[in-house]
Design a protein around this motif. Sequence first.
Motif, PDB file in Angstrom:
ATOM      1  N   GLY A 228     -10.859  48.152  50.973  1.00 25.07           N
ATOM      2  CA  GLY A 228     -10.364  46.806  51.241  1.00 25.07           C
ATOM      3  C   GLY A 228      -8.857  46.678  51.183  1.00 25.07           C
ATOM      4  O   GLY A 228      -8.103  47.658  51.234  1.00 25.07           O
ATOM      5  N   CYS A 229      -8.427  45.428  51.079  1.00 20.11           N
ATOM      6  CA  CYS A 229      -7.001  45.103  51.035  1.00 20.11           C
ATOM      7  C   CYS A 229      -6.898  43.694  50.454  1.00 20.11           C
ATOM      8  O   CYS A 229      -7.347  42.720  51.064  1.00 20.11           O
ATOM      9  N   SER A 230      -6.317  43.592  49.253  1.00 20.90           N
ATOM     10  CA  SER A 230      -6.287  42.303  48.544  1.00 20.90           C
ATOM     11  C   SER A 230      -5.029  41.510  48.888  1.00 20.90           C
ATOM     12  O   SER A 230      -4.052  42.065  49.421  1.00 20.90           O
ATOM     13  N   ALA A 231      -5.055  40.236  48.526  1.00 23.54           N
ATOM     14  CA  ALA A 231      -3.871  39.387  48.730  1.00 23.54           C
ATOM     15  C   ALA A 231      -2.693  39.929  47.921  1.00 23.54           C
ATOM     16  O   ALA A 231      -1.542  39.903  48.390  1.00 23.54           O
ATOM     17  N   ALA A 232      -2.963  40.440  46.714  1.00 18.73           N
ATOM     18  CA  ALA A 232      -1.884  40.982  45.865  1.00 18.73           C
ATOM     19  C   ALA A 232      -1.253  42.208  46.529  1.00 18.73           C
ATOM     20  O   ALA A 232      -0.021  42.380  46.491  1.00 18.73           O
ATOM     21  N   GLN A 233      -2.087  43.036  47.147  1.00 17.58           N
ATOM     22  CA  GLN A 233      -1.542  44.231  47.814  1.00 17.58           C
ATOM     23  C   GLN A 233      -0.708  43.820  49.027  1.00 17.58           C
ATOM     24  O   GLN A 233       0.357  44.389  49.275  1.00 17.58           O
TER      25      GLN A 233
ATOM     26  N   LEU B 134     -15.870  42.962  56.240  1.00 19.72           N
ATOM     27  CA  LEU B 134     -14.530  42.425  55.974  1.00 19.72           C
ATOM     28  C   LEU B 134     -14.464  41.733  54.617  1.00 19.72           C
ATOM     29  O   LEU B 134     -13.463  41.098  54.292  1.00 19.72           O
ATOM     30  N   ASP B 135     -15.530  41.844  53.819  1.00 21.95           N
ATOM     31  CA  ASP B 135     -15.610  41.090  52.568  1.00 21.95           C
ATOM     32  C   ASP B 135     -14.562  41.520  51.545  1.00 21.95           C
ATOM     33  O   ASP B 135     -14.275  40.781  50.609  1.00 21.95           O
ATOM     34  N   ARG B 136     -13.998  42.719  51.685  1.00 17.47           N
ATOM     35  CA  ARG B 136     -12.971  43.148  50.717  1.00 17.47           C
ATOM     36  C   ARG B 136     -11.564  43.085  51.294  1.00 17.47           C
ATOM     37  O   ARG B 136     -10.617  43.570  50.684  1.00 17.47           O
ATOM     38  N   ILE B 137     -11.447  42.516  52.479  1.00 13.13           N
ATOM     39  CA  ILE B 137     -10.117  42.375  53.087  1.00 13.13           C
ATOM     40  C   ILE B 137      -9.765  40.897  53.077  1.00 13.13           C
ATOM     41  O   ILE B 137     -10.540  40.068  53.565  1.00 13.13           O
ATOM     42  N   ASP B 138      -8.629  40.577  52.498  1.00 11.06           N
ATOM     43  CA  ASP B 138      -8.253  39.166  52.420  1.00 11.06           C
ATOM     44  C   ASP B 138      -7.666  38.732  53.767  1.00 11.06           C
ATOM     45  O   ASP B 138      -6.447  38.759  53.972  1.00 11.06           O
ATOM     46  N   LEU B 139      -8.566  38.313  54.667  1.00  3.72           N
ATOM     47  CA  LEU B 139      -8.138  37.945  56.025  1.00  3.72           C
ATOM     48  C   LEU B 139      -7.190  36.747  56.032  1.00  3.72           C
ATOM     49  O   LEU B 139      -6.183  36.763  56.759  1.00  3.72           O
ATOM     50  N   PRO B 140      -7.474  35.672  55.238  1.00  4.18           N
ATOM     51  CA  PRO B 140      -6.535  34.547  55.254  1.00  4.18           C
ATOM     52  C   PRO B 140      -5.122  34.957  54.841  1.00  4.18           C
ATOM     53  O   PRO B 140      -4.131  34.521  55.449  1.00  4.18           O
ATOM     54  N   ALA B 141      -5.019  35.846  53.826  1.00  4.57           N
ATOM     55  CA  ALA B 141      -3.689  36.291  53.379  1.00  4.57           C
ATOM     56  C   ALA B 141      -2.994  37.060  54.502  1.00  4.57           C
ATOM     57  O   ALA B 141      -1.777  36.894  54.720  1.00  4.57           O
ATOM     58  N   ALA B 142      -3.751  37.897  55.223  1.00 10.78           N
ATOM     59  CA  ALA B 142      -3.164  38.648  56.332  1.00 10.78           C
ATOM     60  C   ALA B 142      -2.747  37.686  57.449  1.00 10.78           C
ATOM     61  O   ALA B 142      -1.641  37.795  57.997  1.00 10.78           O
ATOM     62  N   ALA B 143      -3.614  36.732  57.763  1.00 10.85           N
ATOM     63  CA  ALA B 143      -3.334  35.794  58.863  1.00 10.85           C
ATOM     64  C   ALA B 143      -2.075  34.970  58.553  1.00 10.85           C
ATOM     65  O   ALA B 143      -1.245  34.733  59.443  1.00 10.85           O
ATOM     66  N   ARG B 144      -1.934  34.553  57.295  1.00 11.66           N
ATOM     67  CA  ARG B 144      -0.760  33.736  56.920  1.00 11.66           C
ATOM     68  C   ARG B 144       0.541  34.473  57.191  1.00 11.66           C
ATOM     69  O   ARG B 144       1.552  33.878  57.533  1.00 11.66           O
TER      70      ARG B 144
END
Length: 314
Positions: free
Chosen positions: A57-62, A79-89
């Motif tokens: 995955g990929c967290s918002a902190a990362q 995609l449950d371990r990828i913070d999509l909203p953080a990436a999109a922002r």
Amino acid sequence: MSHPHRILQMGPLMPGLEARLAAEFDLQRLDTQPDAEAWLAEHGAGIVGMATSAVHGCSAAQIAALPDLKVVSSFGVGLDRIDLPAAARRGIAVGYTPDVLNDCVADLAMALLLDVARGVSAADRFVRRGEWLERRFRLGRRVSGARLGIVGLGRIGRTIAQRATGFDMPTRYHSRRPVAGVPWPHEPQLLELARWADYLVVITAGGAGTRHLVNAEVLDALGPEGFLVNVSRGSVIDEAALVKALQEGRIAGAGLDVFDREPHVPGELMQLDNVVLLPHMASGTVETRHAMADLTFDNLQAFFREGRVRASAL
Ligand code: NDP
């Protein structure tokens, strides 16, 4: 040769993919660092891409620790371990590997369904223990012509439904929205689908939106003659409720490829002969894993060459 793009690898990937990434990019590894957080604080700037997987995955902190990150490429479709909203922002592109694994995941869902219905794994244990010399193996349940309920008619769910036509299985599905252009009836209430089905196959997305979608009530609706198959994510099933329903004979059996705390499988499930337990291997064939590796690489390469990933999750 200079490698203009610095890429961060989050965990082990297939050796061939790692080699291609190392040849094409300036590849750094996070998982081999003794202190990942400290490493990110010191080296995070300048990293423009990430190679990860559905598991790592990929967290918002990362994402926050990588101020120059432009693209994430994930090996897998979950995609449950990828913070999509953080990436999109941040306008970060996210690539993943949909479609190339549909066939093999659907094949394994059918394998689990057949196994749990007919007791294939249990019968193999029976023969190896020498019990055939003493008695006959218990009778299984019929698959051909039985009712199949699919929870989640996405790319993989549709492929499972197609497989089921070969077994003459009347098929219905549940999802939040009906899917246009498919021959299978949509059931807006999961409870109704579970009541109707002989076999309930779960293949929704994971994550917060589907957590414990299959709870004690759904299991009771499936009933003592009904079988559950889960190839989606462990979180979609209330695992404690499933253990209880199996122990009390409130459902007939379960075939599980995914669990809540992988690789830990509840000890109670290990005791049950009407349960088939697999190590999250639904996409695990040489052909599919190579196709997933190729798409993981192509997503990164296409982003740097053409400005967009091949298969975008956003
Ligand atoms: P898709 O995005 O194509 O399909 C997901 C389906 O889930 C859609 O039909 C969607 O319909 C449904 N869904 C989502 N949320 C809900 C909800 N709250 N209630 C009911 N249905 C819901 O994904 P794929 O078919 O490509 O993959 C599905 C999942 O399978 C992946 O997310 C992954 O976690 C898992 N997987 C597991 C593998 C394994 O090794 N075991 C391998 C590959 C994938 P709608 O939005 O209308 O509700």
